[in-house]
Design an enzyme around this catalytic site. Structure first.
Site, PDB file in Angstrom:
ATOM      1  CE1 TYR A   5     -45.480  -3.587  41.015  1.00 44.28           C
ATOM      2  CE2 TYR A   5     -47.004  -3.749  42.857  1.00 44.28           C
ATOM      3  CZ  TYR A   5     -45.725  -3.792  42.365  1.00 44.28           C
ATOM      4  OH  TYR A   5     -44.678  -4.036  43.224  1.00 44.28           O
ATOM      5  CE  LYS A  33     -44.973  -0.254  42.191  1.00 38.61           C
ATOM      6  NZ  LYS A  33     -43.721  -0.849  41.823  1.00 38.61           N
TER       7      LYS A  33
END
Lengths: 304, 304, 304, 304
Positions: free
Chosen positions: A139, A169
């Site tokens: 992420y 992400k």
């Protein structure tokens, strides 16, 4: 392992608390049911929107258990595992595996911050191991972690070190790198787009899946953008994206993430306040926000 | 409440692990005994040096319990309470009170970062409440938290909101603000100096107490700086400070905090490795560090 | 005054030097002629690509005079006026007016940096005055100026203060703000998109005009992106944008702006080296760059 | 070449303008005479305080000519040569040599910023050459240039490349690096301390010479700090330093550099306003500043 790419919208969920501020997982099923009905493809839990940094390990374990029953082939539950503590991430990865959710995600540790990709990879390896064959996403959110390493170098280094690495992400502004990550090594990694207000820009640059907080309550608007984009009707797509920009700009003036939670509440899902240091909206501010959103036509735009 | 100012050296302790990386509090008594003998006035546990961000809540609770027996009027045990989670800080503040250690400290939360002093104060109030009449220090370390708010404004705002606010552990480069905080409201708050390599600069600008990681193994050197400073023998004080600068510069090339822990081990206190993402020294690097330190005369400088 | 919006491509020109490093304006006509033939709509001179910060006032005056003869209704010459010195900007604004070029642009001063929009506006007003009825663009490039003020607030404040304010050359990553500036006050201001590698993302978010350095040699590629975008053929548009991304990524590894100037030279327009501190390519590196570009198919992609 | 170290105070002068904002060098002799009488050892002209970034090349040339007559063995005139343009720096270095002032200084270029020490050195070499045997100082002020390279590496690399490299004007907070630069290669380079408000901290860490803007009007205060420091009377030294801190903190609330120029005016040397973007004080604000300074005892502290 090559995991399938996620296509469509993943809602980055808010964490539900009762009036005393204690975790209250009883609020979860109603919202998840609604999200599935609207065509949302999954949830990202205990992430930034979900106040990862403010939750206890035990609370994150409860969240995993509460969302797990909704995980199936059509609805992916992904949990963000910590933060700054590799130990905590390992414990949570095991919980994710035991509970049988879809996947896991990890940010760069943001107190002692890795200064090289290899340092980050060494941090990730034991966490990925603990996740077994569950996919692990990195992420990337430098605005909050202050770790801004090359994602292309990360993909390059994890290839041989982390078999269950699924992708990124991507919540960063570098759309050039985003596009290059999507094409890395023949496109073997998934790269999820993390800016709702720039959903259309992401699509134009190659995004197929997106994770965001406003998909909790405004998914229909984004699905219409996606539809217009797929038809090549870019004028309509832009007009709709501008509706997204307008309500996000508006609620930013009410205080960012807490205002998003207030909108969720205005839509009928009262998940409580944010924990400090985030400042939550007073009842008066919340009503003012409602009026401003009404004036903008927000509630009809989202099919409410 | 006005708490006494801490004078002299507080060691920011490393967290002890066994060979498997598990917390091993059995290593603590020997080092604490040594520190007391050397004239160190206390310990700051589970702080930056103590890997706060890498520890589980349960591990921090064990650390409090392990250090508590050494707390008395001549030796202050202070614990850093979290991190980013107000809930965790509250639980740890209660543990500190129950175990009867001297005091507590809190950094600015560093994921969702407060953008105003009042936002920070609202975050601190419930934590301070949980600490009861134990003093609470704010631990100011913008280099790591990326929160760089005015400490003068903080002192101004806590005055009426946090009766057990004791002062600031000041690990920032703004010596002008440091000096002004020391004099704020007639000098009612303690401001502890947080840069070992600039110990003398801190003294010159008004410091009386200091917290640092190299006081774990090099306290005698700093006590000689303090002695020279008190006599007005600034040439000697500078020569000694330069010894501190030289060994700190040296071990920085071996990797910062992990190299500090390696030095502690070279001094006979093997507290294990750092947890990732911090990179620990290999046995070869550790021996190279030993030789470099010997060439510098380090071990005799610290009275070893 | 409301100026027409610029549509299409504006080339941010490189500054031509001879072998000794002295300004050599004799190289200009050939390139400008080519740009006009290709459909480029104008030039942005003495900007970032044009080494504004490395030029003497007298050299900038010569550049204005050299480009002025090419200015007409179909080809806009815009000059960037300084830098950090308001005096220099005023002198250059007068030169721009006397020479009769299309327009002017100013960055935020980047040594003493304005910390508020109103401070910036006070700096701009006398410069805009000196430009008379020539349009003035604000050139927003926080990556280099380190001034990141709200462009919406700027538009709001200049409305009543600077009648000849034309808009913004927007070289920042905030596509949400970019889009909102385009729509500000009914769309009265021009907002030019400043990232070649994200040309398509800019279009998707509302851009109609763009300023960039690679339009000096690769305009045909971008015009094909524009054509595909206008047809709603987003797959083709993305494939073409990826060609832009690939060659820009490639030459970035050769050193950014200086490599761009090397490509211009490889295309037959030898504008000399960059001035230090920018590091120019050695002849060997330049040939390696040529080979890499050939392998990428770059020269045929740009219709060379 | 090894140049003598500068000991004592160098005033970083303000640039004198008349009421219309034009350079007015007629104001210079009176102030210089006063500075010499007070024991100030030289001036640093056209630096940050002197608004380097806002001056035209021709104005800087006039400043050099105006200060040159005051340069002698007991009073060193040093000029800062640009900014961002190597060409301008070369022209000014020649002017400095022709006019016969003591020395020169250069900052890191701050638009295209060097990312390595070697890149910086290549930028400096032709400038140093143009200065002939005049000493060249590197002016390290990362807060404004945003270039924060290792000064130890710089000293290491200039040793064999720049024979007339004299040292560093060090306006950065890293007192450890400052001290190490002072001791580099047996102490062959001069390192001037650039923080007036931390003059005592600089002395404690090895400073012997200092450059600053408040030495224009408050030199007597700093000379008393120096005297106390030399006697080892650190309590007195700190009390005096706190007077410096208090008036600097006060005038910072009136707007930084412009407020410093206002104080100079209150002391009888009206050098005019600052140029935008710096905001100058209105007459009312200037009187308020006078009253606040009087209440602080400022004018008597500086022997006025």
């Amino acid at each position: 392992m090559v995991y399938p790419r996620i296509s469509g919208l993943i809602a980055a969920t808010f964490t539900p608390y009762d009036a005393s501020g204690a975790l209250d997982v009883s609020l979860i099923p109603k919202l998840v049911t609604r999200l599935r009905e609207q065509g949302v493809k999954g949830v990202f839990i205990a992430g930034t929107t979900g106040e990862s940094a403010s939750l206890l390990l035990s609370e994150k374990q409860q969240l995993i258990a509460a969302y797990a029953p909704f995980n199936d082939e059509e609805f992916n539950v992904i949990v963000m595992l910590s933060g700054t503590s590799q130990q905590e991430a390992i414990l949570l990865a095991k919980a994710a595996r035991e509970q049988g959710i879809y996947g896991t995600a990890v940010t760069a540790p943001y107190y002692f911050r890795p200064s090289s990709v290899s340092q980050l990879v060494e941090y990730l390896v034991p966490i990925a191991d603990a996740a077994g064959d569950l996919p692990l996403y990195f992420y990337h959110i430098p605005l909050l972690t202050r770790v801004d390493l090359s994602m292309l170098d990360l993909l390059d280094q994890v290839r041989d070190r982390i078999p269950n690495f699924a992708g990124i992400k991507y919540t960063h502004h570098d759309l050039m790198e985003f596009n290059r990550c999507l094409r890395f090594d023949g496109g073997r990694y998934d790269v999820l787009w993390g800016w709702d207000e720039l959903f259309l820009a992401g699509l134009a640059m190659g995004a197929r899946g997106a994770v965001g907080s406003t998909y909790n309550f405004a998914a229909p608007l984004y699905l219409r953008i996606l539809e217009a984009y797929r038809k090549g009707d870019m004028d309509t797509a832009l007009l709709l994206q501008q509706k997204s920009i307008d309500f996000i700009s508006l609620y930013a003036t009410y205080g960012g993430p807490a205002a998003g939670k207030a909108i969720l509440s205005l839509c009928g899902y009262d998940f409580g306040q944010f924990r400090p240091p985030v400042v939550s909206l007073s009842p008066e501010r919340k009503q003012a926000l409602r009026r401003d959103l009404e004036n903008l036509g927000f509630f009809s735009d989202i099919g409410y």
